[in-house]
Each structure stands twice: as C-alpha cells, then as structure tokens.
Design an enzyme around this catalytic site. Structure first.
Site, PDB file in Angstrom:
ATOM      1  N   HIS A 207       0.792  -1.233   0.000  1.00 41.78           N
ATOM      2  CA  HIS A 207       0.000   0.000   0.000  1.00 41.78           C
ATOM      3  C   HIS A 207       0.825   1.284   0.000  1.00 41.78           C
ATOM      4  CE1 HIS A 207       0.716  -0.310   4.400  1.00 41.78           C
ATOM      5  NE2 HIS A 207       0.566   0.997   4.396  1.00 41.78           N
TER       6      HIS A 207
HETATM    7  C1  UD1 Z   1      -2.471   5.643   5.662  1.00 42.97           C
HETATM    8  C2  UD1 Z   1      -1.203   6.215   6.281  1.00 42.97           C
HETATM    9  C3  UD1 Z   1      -0.083   5.220   6.139  1.00 42.97           C
HETATM   10  C4  UD1 Z   1      -0.458   3.883   6.699  1.00 42.97           C
HETATM   11  C5  UD1 Z   1      -1.763   3.410   6.111  1.00 42.97           C
HETATM   12  C6  UD1 Z   1      -2.173   2.170   6.843  1.00 42.97           C
HETATM   13  C7  UD1 Z   1      -0.995   8.660   6.158  1.00 42.97           C
HETATM   14  C8  UD1 Z   1      -0.285   9.772   5.493  1.00 42.97           C
HETATM   15  N1  UD1 Z   1      -0.802   7.443   5.610  1.00 42.97           N
HETATM   16  O1  UD1 Z   1      -2.221   5.472   4.289  1.00 42.97           O
HETATM   17  O2  UD1 Z   1       1.052   5.702   6.833  1.00 42.97           O
HETATM   18  O3  UD1 Z   1       0.566   2.960   6.428  1.00 42.97           O
HETATM   19  O4  UD1 Z   1      -2.768   4.410   6.279  1.00 42.97           O
HETATM   20  O5  UD1 Z   1      -3.142   1.440   6.230  1.00 42.97           O
HETATM   21  O6  UD1 Z   1      -1.684   8.848   7.116  1.00 42.97           O
HETATM   22  N2  UD1 Z   1      -9.516   4.087   1.422  1.00 42.97           N
HETATM   23  C9  UD1 Z   1     -10.655   3.333   1.354  1.00 42.97           C
HETATM   24  N3  UD1 Z   1     -11.244   2.967   2.525  1.00 42.97           N
HETATM   25  C10 UD1 Z   1     -10.752   3.297   3.747  1.00 42.97           C
HETATM   26  C11 UD1 Z   1      -9.588   4.063   3.791  1.00 42.97           C
HETATM   27  C12 UD1 Z   1      -8.976   4.452   2.638  1.00 42.97           C
HETATM   28  O7  UD1 Z   1     -11.140   3.005   0.279  1.00 42.97           O
HETATM   29  O8  UD1 Z   1     -11.333   2.898   4.775  1.00 42.97           O
HETATM   30  C13 UD1 Z   1      -8.842   4.458   0.146  1.00 42.97           C
HETATM   31  C14 UD1 Z   1      -9.248   5.828  -0.367  1.00 42.97           C
HETATM   32  O9  UD1 Z   1      -9.288   5.764  -1.761  1.00 42.97           O
HETATM   33  C15 UD1 Z   1      -8.081   6.692   0.052  1.00 42.97           C
HETATM   34  C16 UD1 Z   1      -6.899   5.735  -0.011  1.00 42.97           C
HETATM   35  O10 UD1 Z   1      -7.436   4.486   0.379  1.00 42.97           O
HETATM   36  O11 UD1 Z   1      -7.908   7.818  -0.767  1.00 42.97           O
HETATM   37  C17 UD1 Z   1      -5.766   6.119   0.909  1.00 42.97           C
HETATM   38  O12 UD1 Z   1      -6.207   6.300   2.259  1.00 42.97           O
HETATM   39  P1  UD1 Z   1      -5.409   7.296   3.247  1.00 42.97           P
HETATM   40  O13 UD1 Z   1      -5.916   7.167   4.619  1.00 42.97           O
HETATM   41  O14 UD1 Z   1      -5.365   8.660   2.651  1.00 42.97           O
HETATM   42  O15 UD1 Z   1      -3.944   6.765   3.175  1.00 42.97           O
HETATM   43  P2  UD1 Z   1      -3.390   5.292   3.270  1.00 42.97           P
HETATM   44  O16 UD1 Z   1      -2.746   4.968   1.976  1.00 42.97           O
HETATM   45  O17 UD1 Z   1      -4.461   4.391   3.778  1.00 42.97           O
HETATM   46  N1  UDP Z   2      -3.437  -5.892   9.030  1.00 40.93           N
HETATM   47  C1  UDP Z   2      -4.685  -6.512   9.120  1.00 40.93           C
HETATM   48  N2  UDP Z   2      -5.295  -6.953   7.979  1.00 40.93           N
HETATM   49  C2  UDP Z   2      -4.732  -6.833   6.758  1.00 40.93           C
HETATM   50  C3  UDP Z   2      -3.456  -6.210   6.665  1.00 40.93           C
HETATM   51  C4  UDP Z   2      -2.848  -5.728   7.819  1.00 40.93           C
HETATM   52  O1  UDP Z   2      -5.211  -6.673  10.222  1.00 40.93           O
HETATM   53  O2  UDP Z   2      -5.336  -7.269   5.773  1.00 40.93           O
HETATM   54  C5  UDP Z   2      -2.805  -5.377  10.270  1.00 40.93           C
HETATM   55  C6  UDP Z   2      -1.400  -5.834  10.525  1.00 40.93           C
HETATM   56  O3  UDP Z   2      -1.388  -7.081  11.184  1.00 40.93           O
HETATM   57  C7  UDP Z   2      -0.866  -4.710  11.406  1.00 40.93           C
HETATM   58  C8  UDP Z   2      -1.548  -3.482  10.831  1.00 40.93           C
HETATM   59  O4  UDP Z   2      -2.684  -3.970  10.120  1.00 40.93           O
HETATM   60  O5  UDP Z   2      -1.268  -4.905  12.752  1.00 40.93           O
HETATM   61  C9  UDP Z   2      -0.609  -2.756   9.908  1.00 40.93           C
HETATM   62  O6  UDP Z   2      -1.301  -1.773   9.226  1.00 40.93           O
HETATM   63  P1  UDP Z   2      -0.868  -1.236   7.784  1.00 40.93           P
HETATM   64  O7  UDP Z   2      -0.014  -2.220   7.091  1.00 40.93           O
HETATM   65  O8  UDP Z   2      -2.126  -0.811   7.116  1.00 40.93           O
HETATM   66  O9  UDP Z   2      -0.084   0.097   8.148  1.00 40.93           O
HETATM   67  P2  UDP Z   2       1.446   0.438   8.469  1.00 40.93           P
HETATM   68  O10 UDP Z   2       1.877  -0.420   9.589  1.00 40.93           O
HETATM   69  O11 UDP Z   2       2.206   0.220   7.208  1.00 40.93           O
HETATM   70  O12 UDP Z   2       1.403   1.884   8.790  1.00 40.93           O
END
Ligand code: UD1
Ligand code: UDP
Length: 361
Positions: A207
């Site tokens: 991601h």
């Molecule tokens: C965010 C965090 C990242 C983290 C990740 C964990 C920031 C800057 N980034 O990134 O550090 O590793 O979360 O998962 O805060 N979306 C959905 N449904 C949801 C949430 C998001 O469809 O419930 C989609 C939307 O299209 C959105 C995109 O995911 O634009 C990105 O979501 P966003 O929260 O902006 O950033 P992440 O890539 O999830």
């Molecule tokens: N995780 C989860 N389901 C998934 C993928 C990740 O429960 O399908 C959990 C994972 O075990 C960890 C957390 O989500 O506890 C990590 O989140 P993510 O990878 O979204 O964010 P990051 O750690 O990169 O910020």
C-alpha cells in the site's frame, strides 16, 4: 463529548488500533479517565470497525468522519473537528499513535491549545522525506511533550534532533503487546482451510505510495508478484489504496495469486503466522513477522524499523530481486529459534500507562 477526560486518544487509521488497544486497557486498569476520538481517516468496516470488535477497543466517543482526501484537505478536516472537540473537552493530555495524518492533525491542534501531547511510537526514521509518514514523524516528535519509543535507535534519532532526553521513554512496542495477547487466537489451520491454501504459501501486503501510486511502478510490482506466484501461491489482502493501479496493471491475471479484501486482525496475523514468507511494504507487518519468526521481505528502499533487520527476520528487497529472494528464503526455511527486540515483551502498554499516570499526578 464529556468534558471530564484526563486523556484523549486520537486514532483513525488501521495501524493505530493495535497500538492504542493495550494503552487504553492499561490506563483503564490505572483508573485514568479517558476518551477515544476516531478521526474517520479509515472507514471501511475491514479497515476500522473489525479492529474494534476483535481487539476489545471501546467504541469511539466521537467519530469525526473525515474520510479520504488529499493530505491537506484530510488533515485540515481533522484539525477543524479536533479543535472544536478539544476546546470543549480540555483534556490534560492528548495521545497520538504512529505516523499517520490523524497523529499529525491531533498533535498540531493539541499543542496550539496548550494541551500536552504524548506520541506513541516516537523517533522512527526512514530518512526518506518523500514518504508522507516521515514528515509526520518529524513534526509530531518536535511537538510532543512525552515521546514513547519502541527501540533504542529511535531514542538516538530523537536526541540527534535536539529533543530533550527527559521527554523520551524507551517503553517497548504496544503493537507487539496486542500480538502477544492474541497468540492463542491465531488459527493457522483455520485460515489455511478457509482460503484453501497448501502448507507452503506467501502472504503479501502492498500500500505504500512509492509502490502503488504510479501506474508504471504498479506494472513493475505486478511483474515481481507474478514471478513470486510462479514459485508458490500468494495471498494478497489488498489495501484499498493500491487496488486500481495494480488491477489495471494485470494483477489478477495469475492463477496462483489470490487477491482478497483486507482481513480482520486475527485472520490476517493467523495467515502471516503460517506463511513461508511475507512480502510487504507495511511498517507494522515488519514488526509482527519479526516477533513470529516468519521471514519478511520488505519491498522498500529503506525502513524506519531497522531493528527488524538487526534483531529480526526482515530484509529489504527490490522488485527485480524479489522472486529470487523468496526462493532463497523458502529454501532456508523458518528459523527454529530467533531473537526479538529488547522490551518487545507484551508490557509496553503498561509502561506507557504507568508513566502517563505519573505525569498526570
Ligand atoms: C495511511 C497512512 C499510512 C499507513 C496506512 C495504513 C498517512 C499519510 N498514511 O495510508 O502511513 O501505512 O494508512 O493502512 O496517514 N480508502 C478506502 N477505505 C478506507 C480508507 C482508505 O477506500 O477505509 C482508500 C481511499 O481511496 C483513500 C486511499 O485508500 O484515498 C488512501 O487512504 P489514506 O488514509 O489517505 O492513506 P493510506 O494509503 O491508507
Ligand atoms: N493488518 C490486518 N489486515 C490486513 C493487513 C494488515 O489486520 O489485511 C494489520 C497488521 O497485522 C498490522 C496493521 O494492520 O497490525 C498494519 O497496518 P498497515 O499495514 O495498514 O499500516 P502500516 O503499519 O504500514 O502503517
């Protein structure tokens, strides 16, 4: 929102929830009055609610429902909502988690209102300012009054940035508290049967913007994943961020690569626990594989969690080297014994709560 909260937790994105759960639980044991605000940064059931159910987190007192957007619009929406709420609630301390926009927004609003901030998972640095998370880490750490670090390298980074040692506490890793507290619930056979997987399989998560935002990167990444799928079946619980570009790049065209929706925490860690190898660009997953002794290949040029390399099972790989690295890791097998980082012992939440209780007097 009741005005009597001593501690206000702000969480909003998937990785926040396994970090906040043990801190909230331990503060409860200490009898500290607390409230939880969900910013709404993540909102799909599988990105948010499932963690509340599975980890026994309390219902958020407020959900700001901010949702997705550009960095500025998302952060601004959170700040406006949080300001109104903090002005009314006047907590003694705001606690923020990790490096997500929810943490940045809450820290900025809180300090400007004169409410001190505690940062859980302070001091991690990738030294890569092209990552939005790195900007959030640097800013939140500069603003925080109390900085809880998971590893000694994080403590050193904070010192190098001029942050007073008095504010910094090495407490271990609350995300690992959650992992250890749930070990009995991780059912490898169950998830393997549910997904019809053989004994040896690969789990992947993708991601990071650096991997999935650019369509050309997505094409390279899909090639790399297909080369792995030529060796072993892969399950990829796909984060919503990557879906469009990766699917357009042909992700779904390999029979041995199975894309599923994001999984609940218990199902996901069960899957990871049984994997021959994990391929990821997640921060938290690098830590969880280190604890579980599962080989981890991180598809990134750097990591803010080098302790997972020095004390764990993690290795950085490029897309072009991925399939070969998977083959080598599978041939080497899982270690019978492995080291884990100091203080990743299941008691970080309790250490954090004891310090907060002490600070609050
Ligand atoms: C965010 C965090 C990242 C983290 C990740 C964990 C920031 C800057 N980034 O990134 O550090 O590793 O979360 O998962 O805060 N979306 C959905 N449904 C949801 C949430 C998001 O469809 O419930 C989609 C939307 O299209 C959105 C995109 O995911 O634009 C990105 O979501 P966003 O929260 O902006 O950033 P992440 O890539 O999830
Ligand atoms: N995780 C989860 N389901 C998934 C993928 C990740 O429960 O399908 C959990 C994972 O075990 C960890 C957390 O989500 O506890 C990590 O989140 P993510 O990878 O979204 O964010 P990051 O750690 O990169 O910020």
């Amino acid at each position: 929102m009741p005005v009597d909260a001593a501690v206000l937790h702000v969480a909003g994105a998937r990785p926040n929830f396994p970090k906040a759960a043990p801190v909230i639980r331990a503060l409860d044991r200490h009898g500290v009055r607390q409230r939880l605000v969900h910013t709404g940064q993540h909102y799909d059931e599988r990105m948010s609610e499932v963690f509340f159910r599975q980890l026994g987190l309390p219902e958020p007192d407020v959900n700001l429902g901010v949702g997705s957007g550009s960095h500025a619009s998302q952060t601004a929406g959170m700040m406006t909502g949080l300001e109104e709420l903090m002005v009314a609630a006047r907590p003694a301390l705001t606690v923020v988690y990790g490096d997500v926009n929810s943490a940045l927004a809450a820290a900025l609003v809180s300090v400007k209102l004169g409410i001190p901030v505690a940062h859980v998972e302070a001091g991690l640095r990738s030294f890569d300012r092209s990552m939005p998370e790195e900007i959030n880490r640097i800013v939140v750490d500069q603003l925080a009054d109390l900085l809880f670090a998971t590893s000694s390298d994080a403590v050193s980074h904070l010192g190098n940035e001029g942050i007073s040692a008095e504010k910094v506490r090495l407490v271990g890793n609350p995300m690992i508290d959650t992992l250890l507290a749930n070990l009995d619930r991780f059912d490898v056979d169950g998830i393997r049967a549910a997904l019809s997987l053989p004994d040896r399989y690969v789990v992947a998560t993708l991601h990071r913007p650096g991997n999935v935002d650019d369509p050309a990167d997505a094409v390279d990444l899909v090639k790399a994943m297909h080369a792995v799928a030529d060796l072993l079946p892969i399950v990829l619980p796909l984060h919503p961020r990557g879906r469009r570009h990766l699917e357009n790049a042909g992700l779904l065209s390999h029979r041995a690569l199975r894309v599923v929706e994001p999984l609940g925490y218990i199902e996901f860690v069960s899957l990871v626990r049984g994997a021959a190898v994990v391929v990821t660009d997640s921060g938290g997953v690098q830590e969880e594989t280190t604890m579980l002794g599962v080989p981890c290949l991180t598809l990134r040029p750097n990591t803010e969690r080098p302790i997972t390399i020095t004390h764990g099972t993690n290795r950085l790989v490029t897309r072009s080297a991925l399939a070969e690295a998977v083959a080598l890791a599978v041939a080497a097998g899982r270690p019978a014994e492995w080291r884990t980082p100091p203080l990743w012992d299941g008691a970080a939440g309790e250490r954090i709560a004891a310090i907060i209780k002490d600070v609050l007097g």
